[in-house]
Design an enzyme around this catalytic site. Structure first.
Site, PDB file in Angstrom:
ATOM      1  N   LYS A 194       0.775  -1.200  -0.032  1.00 38.13           N
ATOM      2  CA  LYS A 194      -0.075  -0.037  -0.001  1.00 38.13           C
ATOM      3  C   LYS A 194       0.858   1.261   0.040  1.00 38.13           C
ATOM      4  O   LYS A 194       1.607   1.725   1.062  1.00 38.13           O
ATOM      5  CB  LYS A 194      -1.049  -0.086   1.196  1.00 38.13           C
ATOM      6  CG  LYS A 194      -2.196   1.161   1.198  1.00 38.13           C
ATOM      7  CD  LYS A 194      -2.581   1.519   2.425  1.00 38.13           C
ATOM      8  CE  LYS A 194      -1.875   2.476   3.100  1.00 38.13           C
ATOM      9  NZ  LYS A 194      -1.866   3.903   2.326  1.00 38.13           N
ATOM     10  N   GLU A 197      -1.510   7.436   0.188  1.00 38.18           N
ATOM     11  CA  GLU A 197      -2.643   7.833  -0.176  1.00 38.18           C
ATOM     12  C   GLU A 197      -2.524   9.099  -1.179  1.00 38.18           C
ATOM     13  O   GLU A 197      -3.228   9.409  -2.135  1.00 38.18           O
ATOM     14  CB  GLU A 197      -3.618   7.990   0.714  1.00 38.18           C
ATOM     15  CG  GLU A 197      -3.564   8.896   1.817  1.00 38.18           C
ATOM     16  CD  GLU A 197      -2.775   8.509   3.052  1.00 38.18           C
ATOM     17  OE1 GLU A 197      -2.095   7.526   2.903  1.00 38.18           O
ATOM     18  OE2 GLU A 197      -2.825   9.137   3.853  1.00 38.18           O
ATOM     19  N   GLY A 248       7.743   4.910   7.166  1.00 42.88           N
ATOM     20  CA  GLY A 248       6.977   6.111   7.443  1.00 42.88           C
ATOM     21  C   GLY A 248       7.597   6.685   8.690  1.00 42.88           C
ATOM     22  O   GLY A 248       8.719   6.410   9.220  1.00 42.88           O
ATOM     23  N   THR A 252       3.164   6.222  13.084  1.00 38.71           N
ATOM     24  CA  THR A 252       2.438   5.189  12.621  1.00 38.71           C
ATOM     25  C   THR A 252       3.237   4.010  12.672  1.00 38.71           C
ATOM     26  O   THR A 252       2.738   2.770  12.597  1.00 38.71           O
ATOM     27  CB  THR A 252       2.213   5.548  11.082  1.00 38.71           C
ATOM     28  OG1 THR A 252       1.715   6.769  11.001  1.00 38.71           O
ATOM     29  CG2 THR A 252       1.482   4.491  10.113  1.00 38.71           C
ATOM     30  N   GLY A 253       4.668   3.887  12.640  1.00 34.68           N
ATOM     31  CA  GLY A 253       5.438   2.460  12.696  1.00 34.68           C
ATOM     32  C   GLY A 253       5.043   1.776  13.905  1.00 34.68           C
ATOM     33  O   GLY A 253       4.597   0.670  13.953  1.00 34.68           O
ATOM     34  N   GLU A 270      11.178   1.187   8.909  1.00 37.36           N
ATOM     35  CA  GLU A 270      12.154   2.066   8.648  1.00 37.36           C
ATOM     36  C   GLU A 270      11.643   3.510   8.826  1.00 37.36           C
ATOM     37  O   GLU A 270      10.563   3.713   8.103  1.00 37.36           O
ATOM     38  CB  GLU A 270      12.420   1.831   6.900  1.00 37.36           C
ATOM     39  CG  GLU A 270      13.226   0.541   6.606  1.00 37.36           C
ATOM     40  CD  GLU A 270      14.561   0.713   6.843  1.00 37.36           C
ATOM     41  OE1 GLU A 270      15.040   1.588   7.330  1.00 37.36           O
ATOM     42  OE2 GLU A 270      15.184  -0.366   6.570  1.00 37.36           O
ATOM     43  N   CYS A 304      14.368  10.860   4.719  1.00 37.39           N
ATOM     44  CA  CYS A 304      14.428  10.202   5.934  1.00 37.39           C
ATOM     45  C   CYS A 304      15.658  10.720   6.625  1.00 37.39           C
ATOM     46  O   CYS A 304      16.156  10.709   7.532  1.00 37.39           O
ATOM     47  CB  CYS A 304      14.059   8.851   6.175  1.00 37.39           C
ATOM     48  SG  CYS A 304      15.037   7.852   4.876  1.00 37.39           S
ATOM     49  N   GLU A 406      11.615  15.770  14.037  1.00 37.21           N
ATOM     50  CA  GLU A 406      11.830  15.545  12.619  1.00 37.21           C
ATOM     51  C   GLU A 406      10.897  16.432  11.912  1.00 37.21           C
ATOM     52  O   GLU A 406       9.697  16.509  12.067  1.00 37.21           O
ATOM     53  CB  GLU A 406      11.369  14.178  12.167  1.00 37.21           C
ATOM     54  CG  GLU A 406      11.736  13.848  10.722  1.00 37.21           C
ATOM     55  CD  GLU A 406      11.310  12.695   9.722  1.00 37.21           C
ATOM     56  OE1 GLU A 406      10.297  12.104  10.443  1.00 37.21           O
ATOM     57  OE2 GLU A 406      12.074  12.123   9.140  1.00 37.21           O
TER      58      GLU A 406
HETATM   59  P1  NAD Z   1       2.955   8.116   7.503  1.00 37.70           P
HETATM   60  O1  NAD Z   1       3.765   7.319   8.631  1.00 37.70           O
HETATM   61  O2  NAD Z   1       2.026   9.183   8.180  1.00 37.70           O
HETATM   62  O3  NAD Z   1       2.507   7.344   6.613  1.00 37.70           O
HETATM   63  C1  NAD Z   1       3.274   6.158   5.955  1.00 37.70           C
HETATM   64  C2  NAD Z   1       2.316   5.017   5.138  1.00 37.70           C
HETATM   65  O4  NAD Z   1       1.577   4.590   6.463  1.00 37.70           O
HETATM   66  C3  NAD Z   1       1.025   5.783   4.394  1.00 37.70           C
HETATM   67  O5  NAD Z   1       1.135   4.917   3.360  1.00 37.70           O
HETATM   68  C4  NAD Z   1       0.191   5.766   5.508  1.00 37.70           C
HETATM   69  O6  NAD Z   1      -1.311   5.621   4.526  1.00 37.70           O
HETATM   70  C5  NAD Z   1       0.149   4.420   6.101  1.00 37.70           C
HETATM   71  N1  NAD Z   1      -0.783   4.393   7.451  1.00 37.70           N
HETATM   72  C6  NAD Z   1      -0.989   5.442   8.140  1.00 37.70           C
HETATM   73  N2  NAD Z   1      -1.692   5.148   9.307  1.00 37.70           N
HETATM   74  C7  NAD Z   1      -2.026   3.560   9.016  1.00 37.70           C
HETATM   75  C8  NAD Z   1      -2.594   2.577   9.705  1.00 37.70           C
HETATM   76  N3  NAD Z   1      -3.184   2.847  10.998  1.00 37.70           N
HETATM   77  N4  NAD Z   1      -2.372   1.387   9.345  1.00 37.70           N
HETATM   78  C9  NAD Z   1      -1.492   1.102   8.306  1.00 37.70           C
HETATM   79  N5  NAD Z   1      -1.114   1.946   7.492  1.00 37.70           N
HETATM   80  C10 NAD Z   1      -1.232   3.410   7.740  1.00 37.70           C
HETATM   81  O7  NAD Z   1       4.421   8.686   6.880  1.00 37.70           O
HETATM   82  P2  NAD Z   1       4.413   9.911   5.775  1.00 37.70           P
HETATM   83  O8  NAD Z   1       4.073  11.277   6.195  1.00 37.70           O
HETATM   84  O9  NAD Z   1       3.846   9.229   4.699  1.00 37.70           O
HETATM   85  O10 NAD Z   1       6.001   9.879   5.576  1.00 37.70           O
HETATM   86  C11 NAD Z   1       7.077  10.700   6.165  1.00 37.70           C
HETATM   87  C12 NAD Z   1       7.811   9.831   7.228  1.00 37.70           C
HETATM   88  O11 NAD Z   1       8.373   8.688   6.616  1.00 37.70           O
HETATM   89  C13 NAD Z   1       8.908  10.595   7.706  1.00 37.70           C
HETATM   90  O12 NAD Z   1       8.855  10.213   9.244  1.00 37.70           O
HETATM   91  C14 NAD Z   1      10.114  10.138   6.998  1.00 37.70           C
HETATM   92  O13 NAD Z   1      11.362   9.951   7.901  1.00 37.70           O
HETATM   93  C15 NAD Z   1       9.611   8.671   7.068  1.00 37.70           C
HETATM   94  N6  NAD Z   1      10.613   7.870   5.870  1.00 37.70           N
HETATM   95  C16 NAD Z   1      11.577   6.823   6.374  1.00 37.70           C
HETATM   96  C17 NAD Z   1      12.346   6.257   5.270  1.00 37.70           C
HETATM   97  C18 NAD Z   1      13.417   5.204   5.972  1.00 37.70           C
HETATM   98  O14 NAD Z   1      13.885   4.501   4.852  1.00 37.70           O
HETATM   99  N7  NAD Z   1      13.660   5.216   7.186  1.00 37.70           N
HETATM  100  C19 NAD Z   1      12.026   6.592   4.073  1.00 37.70           C
HETATM  101  C20 NAD Z   1      11.278   7.545   3.720  1.00 37.70           C
HETATM  102  C21 NAD Z   1      10.393   8.177   4.742  1.00 37.70           C
END
Ligand code: NAD
Length: 517
Positions: A194, A197, A248, A252-253, A270, A304, A406
């Site tokens: 997924k 969005e 992400g 959320t992680g 990640e 990230c 961040e």
């Molecule tokens: P986010 O955590 O808001 O969303 C990431 C994903 O999780 C999206 O697809 C979102 O729809 C999904 N999601 C959200 N709630 C969920 C739930 N309850 N259940 C399942 N899926 C859900 O992150 P973002 O705003 O899209 O991205 C930015 C973040 O990503 C930053 O913190 C950035 O540092 C991190 N990031 C990390 C890496 C890495 O490799 N370490 C790489 C790129 C981005």
């Protein structure tokens, strides 16, 4: 009428049409080898350049996730019936299937993510390399024979999990999709992924090209698009998903890992970072100034590993900052499709407002605005989207929010230090541990510092070099598990240990004996 937005919609429609996606009602899911429309709520994507609507699509929802998971189970069995060598050849052909589509993929990514076109071209290239690299691993994942102290032949098999659920963010959707798909498939799994969005399209086109190019079993790669709480949650809670890989934010992680824990399914996380870019007093200033810019302003800071904290030795701080501020004034912020653009807009409105709030909070807490902080000058009148000038904040202290949170935007927090010990303490003073860099002309000194940084990736006299061959991942709130290289492949396998009695008559042990006493 906003001409820039009209042109963006026309270009998007043209590229989508080439892949059978009707821009007026796009089928934004790739399930069981077919384009399928979602059945849930309507989602609208805004154009990052103009803040006008770019396209609409329907949330995939639970039913489509279930269909994708079922298709993946069947495809995974078909995939594993092929020999390891054949899987490798098909993944190599899947990589070759991208040839000729690089420009459309880059254009689609640039239009929806708002990223400079030259950055997108580079990322498409990296995706092809990921598949080439992992294709070569397919027939080199050997098990082991363990020299047990008994008469048994004990061997360990490496096994795929089965169906893996992957969830990715919006900052580099195509790159992240390829990054996680390639090792998962090479290890023998099928995937339901997924994307964010906010950036649904390029993962779908990528999956389609890979499946066609590699003649992969339909359903080996499934892409479901929709919101986290609907489609995302349906994926994390689906009983067929045997492993979760999430890229992400830390918040959320935590939710993903908790959802996995409910079903006793392991995860790789990640997550974000607050990486320190340390400039020692003997660094080459020209190179370090260029490095500091690239570290934070590439991708408008939506990376990230962004070097969002610049730690300067006090002896060089003033001279360094004067140079950096001059250099940043000439950084080309512009339209993503302009070849000269080095920094585009932020991807979405929520992120734009969050970054602005963090800048305001930093100034309120006592930081000094040395550059940026507002919309950049010189943009076309119609580019009223999510643009923010490269921003530098001086006089930051570790207790300030801007030193700890961040930002995920083009905002650099500058701090100074008096000696190596202080630099290391400052660098490690966050809850994250993703990346960092040290600049010095004395390699021994640079390595002494580098080896004390709590970070999964450290650069010496450089920033942001990455390769699919080298492991990547974090400590603390930057997550756990590793991606890329052989470590990344291992995350997608588990083991089976097989004990074969070789003695003429078996001696069966009670309890945990070795069986031979
Ligand atoms: P986010 O955590 O808001 O969303 C990431 C994903 O999780 C999206 O697809 C979102 O729809 C999904 N999601 C959200 N709630 C969920 C739930 N309850 N259940 C399942 N899926 C859900 O992150 P973002 O705003 O899209 O991205 C930015 C973040 O990503 C930053 O913190 C950035 O540092 C991190 N990031 C990390 C890496 C890495 O490799 N370490 C790489 C790129 C981005």
């Amino acid at each position: 009428m906003n001409t820039l937005n009209r042109q963006a919609r026309e270009r998007l429609a043209l590229h989508l049409d080439a892949y059978g996606l009707d821009a007026s009602r796009p089928s934004t899911n790739w399930v069981n080898g077919q384009l399928v429309a979602g059945g849930g709520d309507r989602i609208t994507l805004q154009d990052p350049v103009t803040d006008r609507p770019l396209m609409h699509y329907q949330d995939a929802g639970e039913t489509l996730v279930a269909l994708a998971a079922e298709a993946a189970q069947g495809a995974q069995r078909a995939w594993m019936r092929l020999s390891a060598g054949e899987r490798g050849r098909r993944l190599y052909r899947a990589a070759a299937g991208l040839i000729g589509h690089e420009e459309s993929l880059a254009q689609l990514e640039s239009l929806i993510a708002g990223k400079p076109i030259r950055d997108c071209r580079g990322e498409v290239e990296r995706v092809r390399e990921m598949f080439e690299y992992y294709a070569g691993w397919c027939d080199k994942q050997h098990g082991e024979v363990i020299d047990v102290p008994t008469s048994h032949l004990n061997y360990v098999q490496r096994l795929p999990y089965g169906v893996v659920g992957q969830i990715t963010p919006w900052n580099a959707p195509l790159f992240t999709c390829g990054w996680q798909l390639a090792p998962a498939l090479a290890a023998g799994n099928a995937v339901v992924l997924k994307p964010s969005e906010l950036t649904p399209v390029t993962s779908v086109v990528l999956a389609m090209l890979l499946e066609y190019g590699g003649e992969l079993p339909p359903g080996l790669i499934n892409i479901v698009n929709g919101l986290g709480p609907t489609t995302g949650q349906a994926l994390t809670s689906h009983p067929s998903i045997a492993k979760l890989v999430f890229v992400g934010s830390p918040d959320t992680g935590r939710r993903i890992a908790a959802a996995g824990a409910q079903r006793l399914v392991p995860s790789v996380l990640e997550l974000g970072g607050k990486s320190a870019n340390i400039v020692l007093a003997d660094a080459s200033l020209d190179e370090a100034v260029a490095g500091a810019q690239a570290a934070i302003f590439a991708g408008a800071g939506q990376s990230c590993v962004a070097g969002s904290r610049l730690l300067l030795h006090e002896a060089i701080a003033d001279a360094f900052l004067a140079r950096l501020v001059r250099a940043v004034a000439t950084l080309q912020v512009g339209l993503p499709d302009d070849e000269a653009t080095r920094m585009g807009p932020l991807q979405n409105a929520a992120q734009y407002h969050r970054v602005r709030e963090l800048i305001a909070a930093a100034v309120a807490e006592g930081a000094e605005l040395l550059a940026g902080g507002d919309r950049p000058a010189g943009l076309p009148e119609e580019a009223r989207g999510f643009y923010l000038a490269p921003t530098i904040l001086g006089g930051v202290t570790p207790a300030m929010t801007i030193a700890q949170e961040e930002v995920f935007g083009p905002v650099l927090a500058v701090m100074t230090f008096r000696n190596e010990a202080e630099a290391i303490a400052l660098a490690n003073d966050t809850r994250f541990g993703l990346a960092g860099a040290v600049w010095s002309q004395d390699t021994a000194k640079a390595l002494r510092v580098a080896h004390q940084l709590r970070a999964g990736t450290v650069w010496v006299n450089g920033y942001k070099s990455i390769s699919v061959m080298s492991p990547f991942g974090g400590f603390g709130d930057s997550g756990y598990g590793r991606s890329s290289g052989p470590d990344g492949l291992r995350e997608y396998t588990t083991t089976r240990s097989v004990w074969v009695e070789t003695a003429p008559s078996a001696s069966v042990a009670m309890g945990y004996g070795s069986g031979q006493e």
